[in-house]
Design an enzyme around this catalytic site. Structure first.
Site, mmCIF file in Angstrom:
data_model
loop_
_atom_site.group_PDB
_atom_site.id
_atom_site.type_symbol
_atom_site.label_atom_id
_atom_site.label_comp_id
_atom_site.label_asym_id
_atom_site.label_seq_id
_atom_site.Cartn_x
_atom_site.Cartn_y
_atom_site.Cartn_z
ATOM 1 N N ASN A 11 0.846 -1.190 0.000
ATOM 2 C CA ASN A 11 0.000 0.000 0.000
ATOM 3 C C ASN A 11 0.890 1.252 0.000
ATOM 4 O O ASN A 11 2.076 1.174 0.324
ATOM 5 C CB ASN A 11 -0.882 -0.047 1.261
ATOM 6 C CG ASN A 11 -1.919 1.059 1.256
ATOM 7 O OD1 ASN A 11 -2.253 1.621 0.203
ATOM 8 N ND2 ASN A 11 -2.424 1.386 2.426
ATOM 9 N N ASN A 58 1.329 3.599 1.948
ATOM 10 C CA ASN A 58 1.954 4.020 3.205
ATOM 11 C C ASN A 58 3.001 3.023 3.716
ATOM 12 O O ASN A 58 3.552 3.216 4.789
ATOM 13 C CB ASN A 58 0.869 4.236 4.276
ATOM 14 C CG ASN A 58 0.179 2.937 4.682
ATOM 15 O OD1 ASN A 58 0.376 1.903 4.048
ATOM 16 N ND2 ASN A 58 -0.630 2.990 5.717
ATOM 17 N N LYS A 59 3.257 1.964 2.975
ATOM 18 C CA LYS A 59 4.185 0.938 3.444
ATOM 19 C C LYS A 59 5.635 1.280 3.090
ATOM 20 O O LYS A 59 5.893 2.253 2.404
ATOM 21 C CB LYS A 59 3.794 -0.431 2.857
ATOM 22 C CG LYS A 59 2.429 -0.923 3.373
ATOM 23 C CD LYS A 59 2.426 -1.148 4.875
ATOM 24 C CE LYS A 59 1.116 -1.757 5.394
ATOM 25 N NZ LYS A 59 -0.010 -0.804 5.417
ATOM 26 N N ILE A 60 6.583 0.461 3.552
ATOM 27 C CA ILE A 60 8.004 0.780 3.348
ATOM 28 C C ILE A 60 8.339 0.860 1.860
ATOM 29 O O ILE A 60 9.142 1.685 1.433
ATOM 30 C CB ILE A 60 8.941 -0.201 4.097
ATOM 31 C CG1 ILE A 60 10.399 0.265 4.019
ATOM 32 C CG2 ILE A 60 8.787 -1.632 3.602
ATOM 33 C CD1 ILE A 60 11.318 -0.386 5.045
#
Ligand code: PLP
Ligand code: PLP
Lengths: 393, 393
Positions: free
Chosen positions: B216, B218-220
């Site tokens: 997603n 917002n992930k790393i």
């Protein structure tokens, strides 16, 4: 002795789909507009995920294009159908009427709701479901009660119907709406294949309380993978947005969710592609029409098959061009499929009818003889927009 | 009187997240590698949809990166969890143990299977579930039968457990595996937040029979929207691919499907982004570690809160940096959230605990006092990779 000349038929397809092409697919996308510009803007601004200006814009422009009040972009057409069913209140064990001649997604979406598909026959005029035959059938098998329509045989409520605008050709919506009104059925249009198709001058997707679109890679326009729910009911539109964004309650930092929801939002990156493709729809439609007209012409010279034409009440996007084999020649179907595919010209029959698949074989169904007949006779032929380019190699 | 100095705390975050930034998000992506090149290649070759070389490559490279045998790319982490549950054989009415402190997707995935989430407590050491406390609990409430583990109270089978590597910090997997073995529980790791996190030197996702990743926004690292199933079981991997591609049986033209399937494949366009991002993971991890070290330093000077450090047995990706408010200061939580967010520094508490949400409030649960305590005390602070750049404005 067969009257179908396999080589003549192959040649007919090639006349339209390109004599020099070594391989021609059924429907491939084309990117000649602002695709790269918009996608690059996504990367440059770092807005690639489920929030972003292209998602907002795509939803606004889709609503405008289809003439609906609202559009909600989602990850694909299957997800759109799944949510449509929830929006009209489908409960576990409800029956949902769907054509047996459709892509698996229509039936799967019903199964995701723990509801039961109930299979309906098609008519040759539209390749979609037959409102008259359906009405007669429901008259025979249903109990109409104040709470709704009940299947006398299974005891279950028949709550909704999902017509499919097969290969882009609209079903007879006015006739269908009458049946829905009489039997208190919620109408959901599976318009996955009919973006750009109009029924009596109005875009498909406007008759259903909610309707589903698809922008899969093989559709008339694509977002890579993607779909949308369109509706004229603003409250349902808001609910659709809520359910497809994990039913999160808006708040600057708190994470609350007020029902079971889904992560079904279309990423901004894919919406960027969608915005660029949507701008080209008028051009795509003109080219698709030119291709179908050429096919119509060349198939006039081919014995044993006829080219399928849009129903007289509609203007179709001719998403997948279709030929119908004469009833006397149906045993030629697989030979045609084998010969064309082995020569690099991709063709395919309609989907295996839903009521024949293991997981749906015990579902309720009416007489399906027209669909069974069409399954033996229909073949889709190459239909990509770029086949209309004059000088493509 | 509170001992927390709100302005000092805000200043501490700003020291790390950029003194000049007017607004700083919790976790935003960055595209400085081959993103453009690969995405453009997708458009140029017209392979944007669910089949394409970047999907294949992304799956191979993900398996290599995580040290698993196989990876199957899907539309998002929620879809990955949904399929993981099906792969281990979750049936309607089974109970699935999950931490109450998790993102909604973990619980929703269980609900999609018509199974019942059974909520488990966390431990402060990992922020993830507490194997010891769980074992004691299961000892008390379960009947171990040859067919599996049964909840004596509800009579239902407890079939699986989904630990979450919260904010990137691995749970104590060795201890958890012992509990799973004893109680015949299928283990599925929700590794949505832990790409790049290692437990005792091995990448998370290797302990579960199948595990879920998320990409997603917002992930790393991100694919816009996306996820993956990873596994060391090749048969389950093949099944995963089958179920996520509508369970279509391979054939040159016929459309047959042998079970209820899903359209969960990741589009090639998104996989292209993923390939470029994955190449940068070593750099991302180094930067994330530098950010967390800086935070650790500055928060040593701030009274009333402590910076959360990775468990000693793991090397964490520090996906979302976390501070814990002292127990005596928990009434300051909302003031901290309000002050920081109003000043353009995005912070947030953990998710509302699952057992408090309306749709899950009647689900079975153990004592959840540690999670309740952590909910009052944990705050996530800005953690984007680019905060580590020296000269970003
Ligand atoms: C009739 C029909 N319904 C539903 C779908 C599902 O759309 P998608 O592939 O985007 O999930 C499709 C297209 O694949 C379709 O042709
Ligand atoms: C713990 C956890 N599980 C599952 C998910 C679901 O992943 P996605 O958002 O890709 O569906 C996420 C991320 O959002 C998560 O943080």
């Amino acid at each position: 002795m067969s009257s179908i000349d396999l080589e003549g038929l192959l040649q007919a397809i090639r006349t339209v789909s390109g004599l020099e092409r070594e391989w021609v697919g059924l429907h491939e996308p084309i990117f000649q507009g602002n695709e790269w510009e918009y996608v690059k803007e996504c990367l440059d601004t770092r807005w690639v995920s489920s929030v972003g200006k292209f998602v907002d814009r795509f939803e606004i422009e889709l609503a405008q294009y289809t003439g609906t009040q609202r559009a909600i972009a989602v990850v694909n057409g299957t997800a759109a159908l799944h949510i449509c069913l929830q929006l009209v209140g489908i409960q576990a064990n409800d029956e949902v009427l769907i054509p047996t001649m459709t892509f698996i997604a229509t039936a799967n979406a019903v199964a995701y709701c723990n509801a039961i598909p109930h299979f309906v026959d098609s008519e040759e005029k539209t390749l979609g479901l037959d409102p008259k035959k359906l009405e007669n059938y429901l008259d025979r098998i249903c109990d109409l009660r104040p709470e709704g329509c009940f299947n006398r045989d299974t005891g279950r409520r028949i709550k909704a119907i999902i017509p499919v605008h097969t290969f882009g050709h609209p079903v007879d919506l006015d006739e269908l709406v009458k049946v829905c009104d009489r039997f208190k059925l919620e109408l959901i249009e599976d318009a996955a294949e009919s973006l750009g198709s109009f029924y009596k001058g109005r875009h498909t997707g406007n008759w259903g309380r909610v309707s589903a679109l698809s922008f899969n890679g093989n559709k008339i326009m694509t977002t890579g993978g993607g779909g949308a729910i369109v509706t004229n009911d603003k409250d349902l539109a808001s609910l659709a947005k809520h359910i497809t964004t994990t039913a999160k309650v808006s708040h600057p930092w708190a994470f609350n969710h007020d029902r079971i929801g889904y992560n079904y939002r279309l990423p901004n990156l894919n919406a960027a592609l969608g915005c660029a493709q949507l701008e080209q729809m008028p051009e795509f439609l003109a080219k698709k029409r030119a291709i179908s007209q050429k096919y119509h012409q060349v198939f006039n010279q081919v014995q044993g098959v006829s080219f399928f034409l849009e129903p007289e009440f509609s203007r179709s996007n001719y998403w997948l061009n279709t030929i119908l084999i004469d009833r006397t020649e149906v045993e030629q179907r697989d030979k045609i499929l084998e010969r064309t595919n082995s020569q690099g010209v991709m063709t395919r029959p309609v989907w295996t009818l839903m009521h024949k698949l293991t997981m749906f074989e015990n579902c309720p169904k009416m007489d399906l003889s027209v669909a069974e007949d069409l399954e033996k006779r229909a073949i889709n032929i190459p239909s990509s927009v770029f086949l209309a380019e004059d000088d493509e190699s």
